[in-house]
Motif scaffolding. Sequence first.
Motif, PDB file in Angstrom:
ATOM      1  N   GLU A  18       0.831  -1.207   0.000  1.00  0.00           N
ATOM      2  CA  GLU A  18       0.000   0.000   0.000  1.00  0.00           C
ATOM      3  C   GLU A  18       0.864   1.256   0.000  1.00  0.00           C
ATOM      4  OE1 GLU A  18      -3.341   0.291  -0.241  1.00  0.00           O
ATOM      5  OE2 GLU A  18      -3.037   2.468  -0.248  1.00  0.00           O
ATOM      6  N   ASP A  19       1.936   1.255   0.822  1.00  0.00           N
ATOM      7  CA  ASP A  19       2.798   2.448   0.904  1.00  0.00           C
ATOM      8  C   ASP A  19       3.446   2.751  -0.451  1.00  0.00           C
ATOM      9  OD1 ASP A  19       4.016   1.713   4.279  1.00  0.00           O
ATOM     10  OD2 ASP A  19       2.154   2.647   3.540  1.00  0.00           O
ATOM     11  N   GLN A  20       3.774   1.684  -1.185  1.00  0.00           N
ATOM     12  CA  GLN A  20       4.428   1.899  -2.490  1.00  0.00           C
ATOM     13  C   GLN A  20       3.433   2.479  -3.496  1.00  0.00           C
ATOM     14  OE1 GLN A  20       6.076  -2.176  -2.759  1.00  0.00           O
ATOM     15  NE2 GLN A  20       8.122  -1.266  -2.508  1.00  0.00           N
ATOM     16  N   LEU A  21       2.183   1.991  -3.473  1.00  0.00           N
ATOM     17  CA  LEU A  21       1.169   2.583  -4.353  1.00  0.00           C
ATOM     18  C   LEU A  21       0.884   4.027  -3.939  1.00  0.00           C
ATOM     19  CD1 LEU A  21      -1.346  -0.390  -4.778  1.00  0.00           C
ATOM     20  CD2 LEU A  21       0.030   0.664  -6.580  1.00  0.00           C
ATOM     21  N   GLU A  22       0.823   4.267  -2.618  1.00  0.00           N
ATOM     22  CA  GLU A  22       0.572   5.634  -2.139  1.00  0.00           C
ATOM     23  C   GLU A  22       1.691   6.578  -2.587  1.00  0.00           C
ATOM     24  OE1 GLU A  22      -3.078   5.717  -1.082  1.00  0.00           O
ATOM     25  OE2 GLU A  22      -1.781   7.461  -0.791  1.00  0.00           O
ATOM     26  N   ALA A  23       2.905   6.072  -2.664  1.00  0.00           N
ATOM     27  CA  ALA A  23       4.038   6.928  -3.085  1.00  0.00           C
ATOM     28  C   ALA A  23       3.810   7.423  -4.518  1.00  0.00           C
ATOM     29  CB  ALA A  23       5.343   6.147  -2.979  1.00  0.00           C
ATOM     30  N   PHE A  24       3.260   6.533  -5.391  1.00  0.00           N
ATOM     31  CA  PHE A  24       2.950   6.976  -6.772  1.00  0.00           C
ATOM     32  C   PHE A  24       1.981   8.158  -6.717  1.00  0.00           C
ATOM     33  CE2 PHE A  24       3.485   2.730  -9.353  1.00  0.00           C
ATOM     34  CZ  PHE A  24       4.763   2.573  -8.848  1.00  0.00           C
ATOM     35  N   ARG A  25       1.025   8.099  -5.788  1.00  0.00           N
ATOM     36  CA  ARG A  25      -0.067   9.079  -5.722  1.00  0.00           C
ATOM     37  C   ARG A  25       0.362  10.415  -5.118  1.00  0.00           C
ATOM     38  NH1 ARG A  25      -3.333   4.219  -3.273  1.00  0.00           N
ATOM     39  NH2 ARG A  25      -3.943   3.105  -5.170  1.00  0.00           N
ATOM     40  N   THR A  26       1.632  10.458  -4.636  1.00  0.00           N
ATOM     41  CA  THR A  26       2.135  11.751  -4.104  1.00  0.00           C
ATOM     42  C   THR A  26       2.723  12.602  -5.234  1.00  0.00           C
ATOM     43  OG1 THR A  26       4.356  10.898  -3.689  1.00  0.00           O
ATOM     44  CG2 THR A  26       2.737  10.661  -1.899  1.00  0.00           C
ATOM     45  N   LEU A  27       2.870  11.997  -6.412  1.00  0.00           N
ATOM     46  CA  LEU A  27       3.408  12.768  -7.548  1.00  0.00           C
ATOM     47  C   LEU A  27       2.348  13.755  -8.027  1.00  0.00           C
ATOM     48  CD1 LEU A  27       5.162   9.849  -9.466  1.00  0.00           C
ATOM     49  CD2 LEU A  27       6.272  11.662  -8.163  1.00  0.00           C
ATOM     50  N   LEU A  28       2.810  14.758  -8.788  1.00  0.00           N
ATOM     51  CA  LEU A  28       1.900  15.809  -9.268  1.00  0.00           C
ATOM     52  C   LEU A  28       1.927  15.906 -10.791  1.00  0.00           C
ATOM     53  CD1 LEU A  28       2.808  18.646  -6.711  1.00  0.00           C
ATOM     54  CD2 LEU A  28       0.878  17.027  -6.593  1.00  0.00           C
ATOM     55  N   PHE A  29       0.742  16.191 -11.377  1.00  0.00           N
ATOM     56  CA  PHE A  29       0.647  16.493 -12.812  1.00  0.00           C
ATOM     57  C   PHE A  29       1.251  17.877 -13.069  1.00  0.00           C
ATOM     58  CE2 PHE A  29      -1.675  13.049 -14.491  1.00  0.00           C
ATOM     59  CZ  PHE A  29      -2.856  12.797 -13.811  1.00  0.00           C
ATOM     60  N   THR A  30       1.286  18.692 -12.031  1.00  0.00           N
ATOM     61  CA  THR A  30       1.568  20.132 -12.175  1.00  0.00           C
ATOM     62  C   THR A  30       3.015  20.485 -11.849  1.00  0.00           C
ATOM     63  OG1 THR A  30       0.633  20.223  -9.943  1.00  0.00           O
ATOM     64  CG2 THR A  30      -0.763  20.989 -11.751  1.00  0.00           C
ATOM     65  N   SER A  31       3.439  21.595 -12.460  1.00  0.00           N
ATOM     66  CA  SER A  31       4.810  22.072 -12.221  1.00  0.00           C
ATOM     67  C   SER A  31       4.890  22.813 -10.895  1.00  0.00           C
ATOM     68  CB  SER A  31       5.219  23.040 -13.348  1.00  0.00           C
ATOM     69  OG  SER A  31       5.019  22.430 -14.595  1.00  0.00           O
ATOM     70  N   ASP A  32       6.105  22.982 -10.404  1.00  0.00           N
ATOM     71  CA  ASP A  32       6.338  23.735  -9.172  1.00  0.00           C
ATOM     72  C   ASP A  32       5.803  25.159  -9.374  1.00  0.00           C
ATOM     73  OD1 ASP A  32       9.306  24.116  -7.042  1.00  0.00           O
ATOM     74  OD2 ASP A  32       7.149  24.469  -6.734  1.00  0.00           O
ATOM     75  N   GLY A  33       5.005  25.627  -8.369  1.00  0.00           N
ATOM     76  CA  GLY A  33       4.465  26.983  -8.472  1.00  0.00           C
ATOM     77  C   GLY A  33       3.031  26.986  -8.963  1.00  0.00           C
ATOM     78  N   GLU A  34       2.626  25.947  -9.726  1.00  0.00           N
ATOM     79  CA  GLU A  34       1.214  25.860 -10.166  1.00  0.00           C
ATOM     80  C   GLU A  34       0.366  25.299  -9.026  1.00  0.00           C
ATOM     81  OE1 GLU A  34       1.325  24.763 -14.945  1.00  0.00           O
ATOM     82  OE2 GLU A  34       1.416  23.155 -13.461  1.00  0.00           O
ATOM     83  N   GLU A  35      -0.945  25.478  -9.140  1.00  0.00           N
ATOM     84  CA  GLU A  35      -1.840  24.868  -8.159  1.00  0.00           C
ATOM     85  C   GLU A  35      -1.716  23.351  -8.273  1.00  0.00           C
ATOM     86  OE1 GLU A  35      -5.911  25.842  -8.740  1.00  0.00           O
ATOM     87  OE2 GLU A  35      -6.611  24.631  -7.040  1.00  0.00           O
ATOM     88  N   GLU A  36      -1.468  22.658  -7.146  1.00  0.00           N
ATOM     89  CA  GLU A  36      -1.156  21.239  -7.173  1.00  0.00           C
ATOM     90  C   GLU A  36      -2.328  20.376  -7.650  1.00  0.00           C
ATOM     91  OE1 GLU A  36       2.305  21.021  -3.752  1.00  0.00           O
ATOM     92  OE2 GLU A  36       0.500  19.781  -3.549  1.00  0.00           O
ATOM     93  N   ARG A  37      -2.054  19.459  -8.584  1.00  0.00           N
ATOM     94  CA  ARG A  37      -3.043  18.438  -8.961  1.00  0.00           C
ATOM     95  C   ARG A  37      -2.342  17.088  -8.848  1.00  0.00           C
ATOM     96  NH1 ARG A  37      -4.404  18.048 -13.916  1.00  0.00           N
ATOM     97  NH2 ARG A  37      -2.982  19.621 -14.767  1.00  0.00           N
ATOM     98  N   ARG A  38      -2.863  16.206  -7.985  1.00  0.00           N
ATOM     99  CA  ARG A  38      -2.209  14.909  -7.739  1.00  0.00           C
ATOM    100  C   ARG A  38      -2.216  14.057  -9.007  1.00  0.00           C
ATOM    101  NH1 ARG A  38      -3.910  11.237  -3.635  1.00  0.00           N
ATOM    102  NH2 ARG A  38      -5.978  11.488  -4.555  1.00  0.00           N
ATOM    103  N   MET A  39      -1.081  13.416  -9.269  1.00  0.00           N
ATOM    104  CA  MET A  39      -0.964  12.525 -10.431  1.00  0.00           C
ATOM    105  C   MET A  39      -1.579  11.182 -10.056  1.00  0.00           C
ATOM    106  SD  MET A  39       2.398  11.319 -12.539  1.00  0.00           S
ATOM    107  CE  MET A  39       2.687  12.833 -13.458  1.00  0.00           C
ATOM    108  N   VAL A  40      -2.892  11.033 -10.438  1.00  0.00           N
ATOM    109  CA  VAL A  40      -3.610   9.771 -10.223  1.00  0.00           C
ATOM    110  C   VAL A  40      -4.559   9.577 -11.412  1.00  0.00           C
ATOM    111  CG1 VAL A  40      -3.533   9.780  -7.679  1.00  0.00           C
ATOM    112  CG2 VAL A  40      -5.425  10.941  -8.878  1.00  0.00           C
ATOM    113  N   ASP A  41      -5.010   8.340 -11.609  1.00  0.00           N
ATOM    114  CA  ASP A  41      -5.957   8.029 -12.696  1.00  0.00           C
ATOM    115  C   ASP A  41      -5.394   8.414 -14.049  1.00  0.00           C
ATOM    116  OD1 ASP A  41      -8.745   9.011 -10.571  1.00  0.00           O
ATOM    117  OD2 ASP A  41      -7.702   7.086 -10.763  1.00  0.00           O
TER     118      ASP A  41
END
Length: 244
Positions: free
Chosen positions: A203-226
Amino acid sequence: CPLTIPGGTRQSPINIQWRDSVYDPFLKPLKISYDPTTCLHIWNNGYSFLVEFDDSTDKSIIVGGPLENQYRLKQFHFHWGAINDWGSEHTVDSKFYPAELHLVHWNAVDYPSFEDAVMEGNGLAVIGVFLKLGARHEGLQTLVDALPAVRHKDTVIEFDEFDPSCLIPSCPDYWTYAGSLTTPPLTESVTWIIKKKPIEVDEDQLEAFRTLLFTSDGEEERRMVDNFRPLQPLMNRTVRSSFQ
Ligand SMILES: NS(=O)(=O)c1ccc(C(=O)NCc2cccc(O)c2)cc1
Ligand SMILES: [Zn+2]
């Protein structure tokens, strides 16, 4: 020409209906030989995180299986869901896995570059490996430990001495079919090789994927999922299996 126009005749991903797949006794075992020194870096391209390899030589290749000749490893990446109920691109008997690994290879025998190969019907070969929730995967952990450094889109870190064959199940069984890239330009150039057996991650390893972001630094954060494409029609295709 149907090869390059999405909405074509061989789009990916698809549902693999186990009972409709046809055993092909002429399918060979897939031979995988990767050289860990060809590993270059990890980067977040805003769709997924990719581990890229030096593909200027035939040091990391696959051969056999449904393939006419050898293909060079260029990169691998994953697709995953916001929760464990979905996330894979392909499904098996309409069942989603929480994530799917794609190891992307190109036909350097027939074509001078990846960019050329990606436009040809036999240009690419992608190995798909399903991830299921279970025991912690030690090989994957080295990747997971590097993810905080590529949290934002367009960040990259050096990553070396990684052998991605540790992410491929030892069971030789696979399905194979003619398909496409699952992200733009969706070109119909992929021989898909989908491993029957999943690998286990926790579970922790899958959760680590979900901490990534679609967005660049400085943009409003959107989690990289789905970051998976919807299922596409099988149309006039047969999925072959290497096993009975
Ligand atoms: N999800 S997938 O394995 O089907 C996949 C693999 C590779 C790529 C990819 O390399 N995209 C970048 C690209 C595509 C065409 C020409 C290029 O120069 C680059 C996209 C999707
Ligand atoms: Zn992919």
